[in-house]
Scaffold this motif. Structure first.
Motif, PDB file in Angstrom:
ATOM      1  N   PRO A 159     -45.051 -90.184  19.170  1.00  0.00           N
ATOM      2  CA  PRO A 159     -44.842 -90.289  18.007  1.00  0.00           C
ATOM      3  C   PRO A 159     -46.139 -90.281  17.329  1.00  0.00           C
ATOM      4  O   PRO A 159     -47.186 -90.531  17.192  1.00  0.00           O
ATOM      5  CB  PRO A 159     -43.965 -91.319  17.870  1.00  0.00           C
ATOM      6  N   GLY A 160     -45.687 -89.742  16.315  1.00  0.00           N
ATOM      7  CA  GLY A 160     -46.543 -89.552  14.716  1.00  0.00           C
ATOM      8  C   GLY A 160     -46.765 -88.654  14.378  1.00  0.00           C
ATOM      9  O   GLY A 160     -47.581 -88.228  15.228  1.00  0.00           O
ATOM     10  N   GLU A 161     -47.481 -88.663  13.499  1.00  0.00           N
ATOM     11  CA  GLU A 161     -47.978 -87.155  12.443  1.00  0.00           C
ATOM     12  C   GLU A 161     -48.956 -86.445  13.466  1.00  0.00           C
ATOM     13  O   GLU A 161     -50.047 -85.836  13.964  1.00  0.00           O
ATOM     14  CB  GLU A 161     -48.336 -87.348  10.773  1.00  0.00           C
TER      15      GLU A 161
ATOM     16  N   VAL B 212     -42.130 -84.300  13.103  1.00  0.00           N
ATOM     17  CA  VAL B 212     -42.681 -83.873  13.883  1.00  0.00           C
ATOM     18  C   VAL B 212     -42.790 -83.242  15.310  1.00  0.00           C
ATOM     19  O   VAL B 212     -42.782 -82.500  15.954  1.00  0.00           O
ATOM     20  CB  VAL B 212     -43.563 -85.170  14.182  1.00  0.00           C
ATOM     21  N   LEU B 213     -41.999 -83.751  16.289  1.00  0.00           N
ATOM     22  CA  LEU B 213     -41.454 -83.870  17.509  1.00  0.00           C
ATOM     23  C   LEU B 213     -40.558 -82.467  17.024  1.00  0.00           C
ATOM     24  O   LEU B 213     -41.470 -81.031  18.366  1.00  0.00           O
ATOM     25  CB  LEU B 213     -40.753 -84.306  18.220  1.00  0.00           C
TER      26      LEU B 213
ATOM     27  N   LEU C  58     -34.893 -87.498   7.551  1.00  0.00           N
ATOM     28  CA  LEU C  58     -35.911 -86.279   7.690  1.00  0.00           C
ATOM     29  C   LEU C  58     -35.673 -84.897   7.777  1.00  0.00           C
ATOM     30  O   LEU C  58     -35.607 -84.336   7.912  1.00  0.00           O
ATOM     31  CB  LEU C  58     -37.266 -87.260   7.502  1.00  0.00           C
ATOM     32  N   SER C  59     -35.749 -84.955   9.780  1.00  0.00           N
ATOM     33  CA  SER C  59     -35.509 -84.466  10.523  1.00  0.00           C
ATOM     34  C   SER C  59     -34.424 -83.363  10.632  1.00  0.00           C
ATOM     35  O   SER C  59     -33.914 -82.744  10.211  1.00  0.00           O
ATOM     36  CB  SER C  59     -36.385 -84.370  11.092  1.00  0.00           C
ATOM     37  N   MET C  60     -33.416 -84.232  10.157  1.00  0.00           N
ATOM     38  CA  MET C  60     -31.944 -83.180   9.631  1.00  0.00           C
ATOM     39  C   MET C  60     -31.843 -83.114   8.170  1.00  0.00           C
ATOM     40  O   MET C  60     -30.769 -81.708   8.639  1.00  0.00           O
ATOM     41  CB  MET C  60     -31.073 -84.700  10.006  1.00  0.00           C
ATOM     42  N   VAL C  61     -32.496 -82.957   7.485  1.00  0.00           N
ATOM     43  CA  VAL C  61     -31.786 -82.753   6.693  1.00  0.00           C
ATOM     44  C   VAL C  61     -33.279 -81.803   5.830  1.00  0.00           C
ATOM     45  O   VAL C  61     -33.334 -80.781   4.970  1.00  0.00           O
ATOM     46  CB  VAL C  61     -31.869 -83.338   5.010  1.00  0.00           C
ATOM     47  N   ASP C  62     -34.330 -81.536   6.386  1.00  0.00           N
ATOM     48  CA  ASP C  62     -35.708 -80.616   6.478  1.00  0.00           C
ATOM     49  C   ASP C  62     -35.445 -80.423   7.799  1.00  0.00           C
ATOM     50  O   ASP C  62     -35.584 -78.860   7.394  1.00  0.00           O
ATOM     51  CB  ASP C  62     -36.814 -81.608   5.649  1.00  0.00           C
ATOM     52  N   ALA C  63     -35.985 -80.630   8.869  1.00  0.00           N
ATOM     53  CA  ALA C  63     -36.856 -79.237   9.645  1.00  0.00           C
ATOM     54  C   ALA C  63     -35.825 -78.902  10.136  1.00  0.00           C
ATOM     55  O   ALA C  63     -36.300 -77.786  11.092  1.00  0.00           O
ATOM     56  CB  ALA C  63     -37.641 -80.318  10.622  1.00  0.00           C
ATOM     57  N   SER C  64     -34.257 -79.479  10.040  1.00  0.00           N
ATOM     58  CA  SER C  64     -32.866 -78.579  10.596  1.00  0.00           C
ATOM     59  C   SER C  64     -33.414 -77.015  10.438  1.00  0.00           C
ATOM     60  O   SER C  64     -32.430 -76.717  10.620  1.00  0.00           O
ATOM     61  CB  SER C  64     -31.868 -79.731  10.338  1.00  0.00           C
ATOM     62  N   ILE C  65     -33.100 -76.662   9.247  1.00  0.00           N
ATOM     63  CA  ILE C  65     -33.526 -75.459   9.091  1.00  0.00           C
ATOM     64  C   ILE C  65     -34.500 -74.955   7.766  1.00  0.00           C
ATOM     65  O   ILE C  65     -35.511 -75.305   8.028  1.00  0.00           O
ATOM     66  CB  ILE C  65     -32.229 -75.743   6.909  1.00  0.00           C
ATOM     67  N   GLY C  66     -34.610 -73.389   8.790  1.00  0.00           N
ATOM     68  CA  GLY C  66     -35.679 -72.803   8.474  1.00  0.00           C
ATOM     69  C   GLY C  66     -36.625 -72.064   9.516  1.00  0.00           C
ATOM     70  O   GLY C  66     -37.169 -71.180   9.193  1.00  0.00           O
ATOM     71  N   GLY C  67     -36.436 -72.374  10.689  1.00  0.00           N
ATOM     72  CA  GLY C  67     -37.471 -72.102  11.773  1.00  0.00           C
ATOM     73  C   GLY C  67     -38.629 -71.881  11.406  1.00  0.00           C
ATOM     74  O   GLY C  67     -39.567 -71.729  12.238  1.00  0.00           O
TER      75      GLY C  67
ATOM     76  N   ASN D  41     -48.793 -78.454   8.613  1.00  0.00           N
ATOM     77  CA  ASN D  41     -48.756 -77.430   9.347  1.00  0.00           C
ATOM     78  C   ASN D  41     -49.891 -76.087   8.900  1.00  0.00           C
ATOM     79  O   ASN D  41     -48.736 -75.124   8.045  1.00  0.00           O
ATOM     80  CB  ASN D  41     -47.799 -77.413   8.441  1.00  0.00           C
ATOM     81  N   GLN D  42     -50.886 -76.476   8.917  1.00  0.00           N
ATOM     82  CA  GLN D  42     -51.941 -75.400   9.111  1.00  0.00           C
ATOM     83  C   GLN D  42     -51.299 -74.134  10.230  1.00  0.00           C
ATOM     84  O   GLN D  42     -52.259 -72.737   9.905  1.00  0.00           O
ATOM     85  CB  GLN D  42     -52.881 -75.767   8.842  1.00  0.00           C
ATOM     86  N   ILE D  43     -51.227 -74.947  11.222  1.00  0.00           N
ATOM     87  CA  ILE D  43     -51.167 -73.472  12.587  1.00  0.00           C
ATOM     88  C   ILE D  43     -49.247 -72.899  12.905  1.00  0.00           C
ATOM     89  O   ILE D  43     -49.218 -74.094  13.049  1.00  0.00           O
ATOM     90  CB  ILE D  43     -51.718 -73.984  13.480  1.00  0.00           C
ATOM     91  N   GLY D  44     -48.966 -72.558  12.689  1.00  0.00           N
ATOM     92  CA  GLY D  44     -47.214 -72.559  13.266  1.00  0.00           C
ATOM     93  C   GLY D  44     -46.394 -70.820  13.228  1.00  0.00           C
ATOM     94  O   GLY D  44     -47.574 -70.271  12.313  1.00  0.00           O
ATOM     95  N   VAL D  45     -45.586 -70.728  13.376  1.00  0.00           N
ATOM     96  CA  VAL D  45     -44.839 -69.267  13.241  1.00  0.00           C
ATOM     97  C   VAL D  45     -43.394 -70.040  12.680  1.00  0.00           C
ATOM     98  O   VAL D  45     -43.007 -71.103  12.434  1.00  0.00           O
ATOM     99  CB  VAL D  45     -45.160 -68.987  14.414  1.00  0.00           C
TER     100      VAL D  45
END
Length: 351
Positions: free
Chosen positions: A65-67, A100-101, A126-135, A146-150
């Motif tokens: 776990p962890g950033e 993160v995961l 955090l992940s429920m209200v942020d990372a869960s939306i937007g792809g 977050n420099q590498i991604g799609v």
């Protein structure tokens, strides 16, 4: 509780989430179903997941776990695991964990065999209200966020509020910062509700934050315009988070802790540049400092943090672009900030 319809998928909450998961797996003839967990979610969330899932998990892979583990080397381990256990283009990856995961797992799925299906089950506020939306999927480049991604959409996102019981207070506050941000950029009534009630873990408020972010993302899926408002507090916040991550003499900050600082700083810039009233600025500072410790930054720290701004993803043509507030609930994008205001902003934060 009513599901939220995103671009090409839905966010299901609680009982609807369990039904949607099992119906989806029953409908699609996946060749393999892989589950990605970290050490914490394997211990605290996996037993609950196994009770609610009626399908068969072919393989479980655990990451640290962890950033600090959100990097390409971890992706390599997961890709190798998928390959070793005969993953193919008809496989499914289920990501059970925090932001993160799910960021990393979504990136792994989006790039393995040029793309396999994935489902995100966020386990932190955090992940429920942020990372869960937007792809958004991806990993860090060293300490740079977050420099590498799609951008690639999951099959669905499943929210189980009971997982919040596994979090400590610090992790919960980290998610609360993003919820407050949603009010600041889009909905003053929601901001007023959250600042006066200790109700940020309520399922209705989680759904509200998801709906606010979803409304923005649907208008601008690839972040060419209005979606940038979701980055309020993140230009300086990400730089602070990266700086603290790479300097062992500084306390490593959770994402929400770093952007809480960023929102106070960028609130000050908003007061100076885009008309945010002083009373609103002071209110923002007061609310965040009620919930988050004040961090210490000396002149050396500030210089180093400002140098990291050049890596912000909103930058273009060498310009650092900020999202600022005209008022609580109204955000504007692509604002250039004179260099001399940064020191003033940190001085205001320290007052």
């Amino acid at each position: 509780m009513e599901s939220v319809k995103a671009q090409s998928y839905e966010v299901h909450i609680d009982e609807l989430a369990q039904a949607a998961l099992n119906q989806h797996v029953a409908k699609y003839d996946y060749s393999k179903i892989f589950l990605l967990v970290d050490k914490n979610t394997k211990k605290y969330c996996l037993p609950t997941f196994e009770k609610m899932f009626t399908g068969t998990i072919d393989s479980i892979f655990e990451i640290e776990p962890g950033e600090e583990n959100k990097h390409i080397h971890t992706c390599m381990q997961v890709w190798e695991h998928l390959s070793q256990f005969d993953g193919d283009r008809k496989s499914l990856l289920v990501n059970l964990g925090g932001g993160v995961l799910t960021d990393l797992g979504g990136f792994v799925a989006s790039t393995f065999k040029r793309g396999i299906d994935f489902i995100n089950i966020p386990t932190t506020l955090l992940s429920m209200v942020d990372a869960s939306i937007g792809g958004k999927t991806g990993v860090d480049l060293g300490s740079l966020k977050n420099q590498i991604g799609v951008i690639n959409q999951p099959q669905m996102v499943l929210i189980f509020p009971e997982f919040l019981k596994t979090l400590d207070a610090r992790q919960t506050r980290s998610g609360y910062a993003e919820m407050l941000k949603h009010g600041l950029i889009k909905d003053k009534e929601y901001w007023d509700l959250l600042k006066t009630q200790n109700a940020f873990e309520a399922a209705a408020n989680i759904q509200k934050s998801i709906a606010i972010k979803n409304e923005v993302v649907i208008q601008d899926p690839t972040e060419k315009g209005i979606r940038k408002i979701l980055n309020f507090g993140h230009t300086l916040g990400h730089a602070i988070e990266s700086y603290c991550l790479e300097n062992y003499d500084k306390k490593t900050l959770l994402h929400g802790e770093a952007i809480a600082v960023g929102m106070i700083l960028e609130g000050y810039l908003s007061h100076k540049l885009t008309g945010l009233p002083k009373l609103s600025l002071n209110e923002i500072k007061e609310v965040f400092l009620q919930h988050f410790d004040k961090e210490e930054f000396d002149g050396h720290d500030i210089d180093a943090i400002l140098k990291l701004l050049k890596y912000d993803k909103k930058n273009s043509h060498g310009n650092i672009n900020f999202v600022l507030l005209q008022s609580i609930g109204v955000a504007v994008t692509d604002i250039k900030v004179p260099d001399d205001l940064f020191e003033e902003a940190f001085a205001y934060y320290r007052e």
